[in-house]
Structure formats: structure tokens, C-alpha cells
Design a protein around this motif. Structure first.
Motif, PDB file in Angstrom:
ATOM      1  N   SER A   1      39.163-139.987  24.442  1.00 17.16           N
ATOM      2  CA  SER A   1      37.697-140.934  24.008  1.00 17.16           C
ATOM      3  C   SER A   1      36.494-141.124  25.465  1.00 17.16           C
ATOM      4  O   SER A   1      37.343-141.321  26.631  1.00 17.16           O
ATOM      5  CB  SER A   1      38.316-142.538  23.687  1.00 17.16           C
ATOM      6  OG  SER A   1      37.537-143.437  23.774  1.00 17.16           O
TER       7      SER A   1
ATOM      8  N   GLY B   1      37.705-144.033  31.762  1.00 19.21           N
ATOM      9  CA  GLY B   1      35.739-144.958  30.846  1.00 19.21           C
ATOM     10  C   GLY B   1      34.701-143.962  31.959  1.00 19.21           C
ATOM     11  O   GLY B   1      33.884-144.695  32.293  1.00 19.21           O
TER      12      GLY B   1
ATOM     13  N   ASN C   1      35.344-144.228  25.862  1.00 21.50           N
ATOM     14  CA  ASN C   1      35.037-145.455  26.150  1.00 21.50           C
ATOM     15  C   ASN C   1      36.787-145.320  27.194  1.00 21.50           C
ATOM     16  O   ASN C   1      36.886-146.845  27.679  1.00 21.50           O
ATOM     17  CB  ASN C   1      36.041-146.222  24.707  1.00 21.50           C
ATOM     18  CG  ASN C   1      34.638-146.160  23.883  1.00 21.50           C
ATOM     19  OD1 ASN C   1      33.178-145.892  25.172  1.00 21.50           O
ATOM     20  ND2 ASN C   1      35.005-145.785  22.792  1.00 21.50           N
TER      21      ASN C   1
ATOM     22  N   ALA D   1      30.701-143.073  20.783  1.00 23.18           N
ATOM     23  CA  ALA D   1      29.506-143.413  22.182  1.00 23.18           C
ATOM     24  C   ALA D   1      28.176-142.763  21.684  1.00 23.18           C
ATOM     25  O   ALA D   1      28.274-141.537  21.486  1.00 23.18           O
ATOM     26  CB  ALA D   1      30.389-142.909  23.563  1.00 23.18           C
TER      27      ALA D   1
ATOM     28  N   LYS E   1      34.851-153.795  32.871  1.00 21.27           N
ATOM     29  CA  LYS E   1      33.738-152.524  31.971  1.00 21.27           C
ATOM     30  C   LYS E   1      33.659-154.031  30.782  1.00 21.27           C
ATOM     31  O   LYS E   1      33.305-153.064  29.849  1.00 21.27           O
ATOM     32  CB  LYS E   1      35.945-152.129  31.749  1.00 21.27           C
ATOM     33  CG  LYS E   1      35.790-150.573  30.766  1.00 21.27           C
ATOM     34  CD  LYS E   1      36.769-150.580  29.875  1.00 21.27           C
ATOM     35  CE  LYS E   1      36.756-149.020  28.812  1.00 21.27           C
ATOM     36  NZ  LYS E   1      37.443-148.626  28.016  1.00 21.27           N
ATOM     37  N   SER E   2      34.568-154.429  30.055  1.00 23.55           N
ATOM     38  CA  SER E   2      34.053-155.797  29.067  1.00 23.55           C
ATOM     39  C   SER E   2      33.871-156.624  29.803  1.00 23.55           C
ATOM     40  O   SER E   2      33.030-157.287  29.002  1.00 23.55           O
ATOM     41  CB  SER E   2      35.143-155.338  27.707  1.00 23.55           C
ATOM     42  OG  SER E   2      36.219-156.344  28.241  1.00 23.55           O
TER      43      SER E   2
ATOM     44  N   GLU F   1      31.665-147.148  15.956  1.00 26.24           N
ATOM     45  CA  GLU F   1      32.515-146.409  16.940  1.00 26.24           C
ATOM     46  C   GLU F   1      32.581-145.537  17.647  1.00 26.24           C
ATOM     47  O   GLU F   1      32.843-145.288  19.499  1.00 26.24           O
ATOM     48  CB  GLU F   1      33.890-145.953  16.509  1.00 26.24           C
ATOM     49  CG  GLU F   1      34.507-147.008  15.567  1.00 26.24           C
ATOM     50  CD  GLU F   1      33.894-146.791  14.258  1.00 26.24           C
ATOM     51  OE1 GLU F   1      33.141-146.163  13.809  1.00 26.24           O
ATOM     52  OE2 GLU F   1      35.349-146.967  13.226  1.00 26.24           O
TER      53      GLU F   1
ATOM     54  N   GLU G   1      22.979-147.689  26.098  1.00 29.47           N
ATOM     55  CA  GLU G   1      23.057-146.698  25.489  1.00 29.47           C
ATOM     56  C   GLU G   1      22.557-145.539  26.160  1.00 29.47           C
ATOM     57  O   GLU G   1      22.044-146.024  27.172  1.00 29.47           O
ATOM     58  CB  GLU G   1      22.591-146.754  23.855  1.00 29.47           C
ATOM     59  CG  GLU G   1      23.390-148.257  23.122  1.00 29.47           C
ATOM     60  CD  GLU G   1      23.796-148.004  21.645  1.00 29.47           C
ATOM     61  OE1 GLU G   1      22.719-147.075  21.402  1.00 29.47           O
ATOM     62  OE2 GLU G   1      23.969-148.605  21.404  1.00 29.47           O
TER      63      GLU G   1
END
Lengths: 334, 333
Positions: B266, B66, B268, A132, A4-5, A130, A77
Motif C-alpha cells: 500500500s 509511507g 499509504n 493513492a 502522518k495524519s 482508497e 494529491e
């Protein structure tokens, strides 16, 4: 592995995705050739210079959105408000023209509106980092379309065909080459060069692959994002101009779903929505693959519903194939 | 001091502030048009928006891990059309079977999406973008680009959305189904292992994997669940509109995502609650129902909706920032 990150930066992985990228490009070119062979079989008149250019006219106006969309996807994005920006700027252009504003000025208004819309997206996204991009552009998508609906209701605003040179923007051509194709070629060249040969482009990749380290490396991440979203707005307006030139009138519901088509083109071109991956030539090839495929399917009277299925399948399968390959490579190494 | 703190916590919680917004909105509309807060209007409103409210539950789970699913409109169309066609051709005569078939078709659709995302490692937005086209195309294909008109849908199926036999006359069946879904999800997300796993995967996938959660299975489950909910929504859609069309529910995904986001989910991952989603989708429903009531032209509705979404998400960020700042202050002292 869950990613994910975490983006692993090991030499091994780099070579393996480079390999798959190499495969990807070849795959795209093969696909492109296959589509063209198929088209020339179903229609004997297809493989001529004028035939090919006619084919490009059927989809190139959408492709103008795909160019900046590639930048946005490189950033990791997404912008789903572009279709609405097209509608809003086209509606304002034709309203301005019908209110007596000269055509040239109306076109400038159109571009200004598109740019302003893009700027609004960028402003919100850079001011509130912050958020999205998906959700902000979803909001502006509904908002821009809504403004177009307020302005025009369910009416159409026509009369654009009265200006011959304006219609010629879409319908006219220099020899066999349509004006739109020339404009597109120049734009694509500039976009490709900027992405691959300038620091601006390298910075976009840097932001896309690791935003935090890009910030630490001294890149003005927010400034660049603002620029990219603004450009996207401007080029949505370019699409609006060509679309209006093609149809001669505008309504508030034009260009619905263009965002998804543009994203499909870019993703098929190998630019991942996860950011930092892919290159520009792939996108350009993919634009022509999808465009020619549509045109060819249209030639043999395939209903548009089947086209939806074919293009959707193409998108999913094309994106899935290299992933599966990479997975196998990893297993062998382990 | 203790009490004050808890009060502060209560007012700063996302759900409370949203509830406040809903109440203020209702009072405002009530002043403009006194027919708003009547049993009849509320019944109508909930009936018409129950599909969106149910879908928001599935979307919440998808967003929690997510992911995102923009194919739901097409899945609704495919499953609704599938069961409507079978009913038209009298393959199915029982309306309960009609519902089951629709849910099964939806489940299948969701399963395929889940497989592509979890096993094929395709990003959710791309996979669902593709399947949005595929399922929409299939909907037209299986129906041969025709409608299933009102007279071809069985009476008992149409009657489902217009009667209230599930609660013995208390409220409309659609609302009952919606409430049951919300209760199930509330319990599932709060007290079952699966629900907590979904939160775990969303807030930190790496940690979840290390702690032994099979992420792929959770993904598969969530997308299949979304599909099944779409199937249910498809059947309800056919029932309430008494017809099935190829383009039905197109663009629904945006409404549903908006409802979730207003409800504080969210994008995320990892953050969001069933109550929040309920209030969020209720807000969407109130706006949609009330704007015509207070005399706003239908052409203004989208712009207003867009502005509200933007304001909601920006307010969310601003309050979050203030909260973080306050927390920091507390630590300094």
C-alpha cells in the motif's frame, strides 16, 4: 513529531508557519531578482523587453500544466500522468489534422482528449477513494503513453507547420508580447483568483488541510476532486497545443518528464504536497524563477546536466530551509 | 467449519490471489506459445528482470514507512557509472571491489536522501524528485557525458551476469543474487526487530514514536538501504548490459513502484509483504517477457502494462471492500 495524519490546529503553529510563509515569499522574490541579475550579467542583451519575452517563450508552454497542478497539490494529491496526456492529445491532434480534419477541429479534439484523460483519472480516483493518486496516475501515465505509442509507433506525425496561424500560436506575438504569454497571463490570473477569491478555492484548501472535516462541513469532496483532475487534463492539452505549435510535429515520446517539472515549479512556489498550504502568486514566481534560471544557464552554455543538478539542488534546499527554521522556532519556544 | 474458514482465509489472502493470477497468466501464455515454460526462457526472464525484482525489495521498505523514492533510477545510474568509470580507468581491477564500490556509492546517495527527509523534514516525493535530477546530472558530469563501452568494462565483470558459478552451474548468478536478497529480506521483515519496526512506523507513526521507536533512524535506515540496493542494482546493470550510459535505468522507478503495488504494497504505508512483492515483480517480468513471445507488438506493451496496473489496484480495492463487508456481516451475526 511524526505527522502522518495528525495536523495540529493550534494558534501558535499557525502564526509560525505564517511567518515562514512570509519569509518564503520574500525568499522567492529575492531569488527571482538574483536570477535576473545573474542573467543580465552573463548576457548584455538579456535585459530588454524583447529579450525577456524571448526568455519566457522557452518555458511557458510547460507552465500551463503547473497552474492546475497547484490545485492538485493544494488538495494534497499528485498527478504524474500529465506528461503522457500531453503526448497523447498532441499525437491525436496531429493524426486528426493529417487525416484531413480542419485545424480548428483538431485543436478541439486535442482539448477533448486531454479532458477525457483527466476525467478518467478523476473518475477512477473518486470512484475508488482508497487508491493513492500517485499509483492511479502512474498507471494512467503508462497507459496514455502506451496508447500514443500504439497510434504512432516510433514514427513522427508532422505537417502542422503548414497552417501558419497554428505555428503563430507559439511563434507569433502582439508587439513584443508573445501570444502564449498573453494566454498564460490570463490563465494564471483566473487560476489565482479562483483559488483565492472564490468558495471553490477555499474548499480546495479545506479539503487539503483536513479531508474528513471538509466532508463533515458539507463539501462535495469527490465532485471537486473530479473537477480538478479534469481541468488538469484540459490544461495538459493546452500545453500539447503550444508544444505542437513549437515543434510542428509530434511523436509519442514528447513531454516526457513534464510532470516532474510542473511539480517542481509548484513546490518551489511554496505549495506543499501535504496539501492545504501555499498560495498562487508563489507558484507563478517560481515558474519564472525556474524558467529564467534555465534560460540563463543555457545562455552561458552550461550543459543541461549541470542544469539538472542546479535545479534539483534548488528544489531540495528551498524546501528544506523553511522547515529547518520552523524547527528552530519550536525549540526556542519549548 | 473450522477448515472451511481457513480455506476461505487462504483464498482471500492477497498473495494467494496473486499467485492465482500468475498461474493463469502462465497457462494462458503457454497455450499461445509453448516455448514459454521452458528452463531457457524462464532463466532468461529472471535474469533480465532480477534487477527490477531486487529493487522492488528496497522500494517495499520505503513504501512501508509511507514514503516513496523516485530517485532510484538516477541512483542506479550514478553508482553503476561510478564503478564502471573506475574500472575503465583501471583504478579497480577486481570485479568484487567494483560491486563494493557501486554499493557504497549507492549507500552514500541513499544516506543523503534519508538525511534530507528525516532531518530536513522534506516530503519524500519532493526530496527524491530533487535528488532524481541531482544524481542524474552528476552521472553525466562524472562521465563527461560519455559512455563506458563494452570493451572498457573488464571481462570478469561482464562475465558475472553471463555465468553461473555462484550456484555451481545450477542457475545464473543474477538469479542467485536476487534469491539471496529475497531470503535476507524475508527473514529481516518477518523475524528481526528492525523489520517489525519498519512495519510499525508505517502503520501508525504516532503510536510507533510513543512506543519508543526512533522514527528518524528508521527512515534514515530505509532510505540508505534503498540506496545500497540501488548500488547493487547499478553494478548488476553494468554487468548485464556490459556498458554504462548516462541515461541508464531512467524511468525504472515507475516499473519498480508498479511491481510493488501489484504485489499488494500500500502506498499509504504499513501494508505489504516480501512474498507479495516477489509475485508482483514476477508478474511484471512475465508480462514484459511474454508479450513479445505471443506476438504482441512492442508498441502495445506500455498500454497493456498500464491497464494491468490499473486493474490490479482497482481489484485490490474491490476485494478489500468485499472483505470488509464480510467482516461486518460476521460481526452482526
Amino acid at each position: 513529531m511524526a505527522t502522518k495524519s495528525g495536523r495540529t490546529i493550534s494558534a501558535e503553529k499557525k502564526t509560525s508557519w505564517k511567518q515562514s510563509l512570509l519569509k518564503w515569499e520574500t525568499l522567492l522574490i529575492l531569488l527571482f531578482i538574483a536570477v535576473n541579475i545573474m542573467n543580465s550579467i552573463v548576457s548584455p542583451n538579456y535585459l530588454s523587453v524583447s529579450g525577456l519575452f524571448t526568455a519566457t517563450s522557452s518555458f511557458l508552454e510547460k507552465a500551463f500544466i503547473a497552474l492546475p497542478m497547484a490545485y492538485i497539490l493544494v488538495l494534497g494529491e499528485i498527478d504524474i500522468s500529465v506528461g503522457s496526456i500531453v503526448a497523447l492529445s498532441a499525437v491525436l491532434m496531429s493524426l486528426a489534422y493529417n487525416a484531413g480534419v480542419p485545424m480548428v477541429l483538431s485543436i478541439l479534439i486535442c482539448l477533448a482528449v486531454g479532458t477525457a484523460c483527466g476525467l478518467l483519472n478523476g473518475f477512477i480516483l473518486t470512484r475508488f477513494t482508497e487508491l493513492a493518486p500517485m499509483i492511479v496516475t502512474l498507471g494512467t501515465q503508462i497507459l496514455f503513453r502506451g496508447i500514443a505509442e500504439i497510434l504512432l509507433g516510433d514514427q513522427a506525425s508532422g505537417g502542422l507547420t503548414n497552417v501558419q496561424w497554428f505555428s503563430n500560436l507559439y511563434w507569433g506575438s502582439l508587439g513584443p508580447v508573445p501570444y502564449m504569454f498573453i494566454v498564460f497571463a490570463i490563465c494564471a490570473l483566473v487560476f489565482g483568483l479562483v483559488l483565492h477569491k472564490t468558495t471553490f478555492g477555499r474548499r480546495l484548501y479545506a479539503i487539503g488541510s483536513n479531508r474528513l472535516s471538509a466532508v463533515y462541513a458539507g463539501i462535495h469532496v469527490q465532485k471537486l476532486r473530479l473537477i480538478v483532475y479534469t481541468i488538469t487534463g484540459t490544461f495538459s492539452a493546452v500545453t500539447a497545443i503550444f508544444l505542437a505549435a513549437r515543434m510542428g510535429s509530434t511523436r509519442s515520446n514528447i513531454a516526457e518528464g513534464y510532470e516532474l517539472e510542473a511539480i517542481s515549479m509548484v513546490v518551489l512556489g511554496g505549495i506543499s504536497t501535504a496539501g492545504g498550504k501555499g498560495n498562487f502568486p508563489g507558484t507563478v514566481i517560481a515558474i519564472f524563477i525556474i524558467g529564467f534560471l534555465r534560460y540563463g544557464l543555457g545562455l552561458i552554455n552550461v550543459p543541461s546536466q549541470v542544469m539538472l543538478v542546479v535545479i534539483g539542488t534548488l528544489l531540495v534546499v528551498a524546501v528544506m530551509i523553511p522547515n529547518l527554521n520552523v524547527g528552530k522556532l519550536f525549540k526556542k519556544k519549548a | 467449519m473450522e477448515k472451511k474458514l481457513s480455506l476461505k482465509k487462504l483464498t482471500s489472502s492477497r498473495e494467494m490471489s496473486l499467485l492465482l493470477v500468475v498461474v493463469v497468466l502462465c497457462i494462458f501464455i503457454q497455450f499461445r506459445n509453448s516455448s514459454f515454460l521452458t528452463a531457457n526462457t524462464i532463466n532468461d526472464m529472471l535474469k533480465n528482470y532480477s534487477v527490477t525484482m531486487i529493487l522492488a525489495l528496497g522500494m517495499m521498505c520505503v513504501l512501508l514507512i509511507g514514503g516513496i523514492d523516485i530517485s532510484i533510477g538516477s541512483t542506479i545510474a550514478l553508482s553503476g557509472m561510478g564503478s564502471a568509470l573506475m574500472m575503465r580507468d583501471a583504478i579497480i581491477t577486481n570485479s568484487l571491489v567494483g560491486f563494493a564500490v557501486s554499493i557504497l556509492i549507492g549507500l552514500g546517495c541513499g544516506l543523503v536522501i534519508g538525511l534530507v527527509i528525516s532531518k530536513g523534514k522534506v516530503l519524500p516525493i519532493i526530496a527524491t524528485l530533487g535528488f532524481m535530477n541531482i544524481y542524474r546530472g552528476l552521472t553525466y558530469l562524472i562521465a563527461n557525458s560519455q559512455w563506458v563501452a563494452a570493451y572498457q568494462v573488464p571481462e570478469s565483470f561482464k562475465a558475472f551476469s553471463q555465468s553461473n558459478y555462484l550456484t555451481f552451474g545450477l542457475m545464473n548468478n543474477m538469479i542467485t543474487v536476487m534469491l539471496i536478497c529475497y531470503i535476507i529480506f524475508f527473514i529481516m521483515m518477518k523475524w528481526t526487530r528492525t523489520g517489525r519496526k519498519i512495519y510499525a512506523v508505517g502503520s501508525n507513526p504516532e503510536a510507533a514514536e510513543i512506543s519508543g521507536i526512533k522514527i528518524n533512524n528508521i527512515k534514515l535506515l530505509v532510505y540508505s538501504m534503498m540506496g545500497a540496493i540501488c548500488g547493487l542494482a547499478g553494478a548488476l546493470w553494468v554487468s548485464i548490459y556490459a556498458s554504462a550510459q548516462g541515461d541508464m535505468a531512467s524511468g525504472k522507478e515507475m516499473d519498480v513502484i508498479a511491481a510493488c503495488v501489484i504485489g499488494g504494497v500500500s502506498l499509504n504505508g504499513g501494508r505489504g509483504s516480501v512474498i507479495g512483492v516477489f509475485l508482483g515483480s514476477l508478474t511484471i517480468a512475465i508480462i514484459g517477457k511474454a508479450l513479445p513471445l505471443i506476438g504482441v507488438s512492442q508498441f502495445w506493451q506500455n498500454a497493456i502494462k498500464g491497464v494491468i496496473i490499473l486493474i490490479a489496484v482497482i481489484l485490490n480495492v474491490v476485494t478489500q471492500r468485499i472483505m470488509d463487508k464480510n467482516n461486518l456481516k460476521g460481526r452482526e451475526m
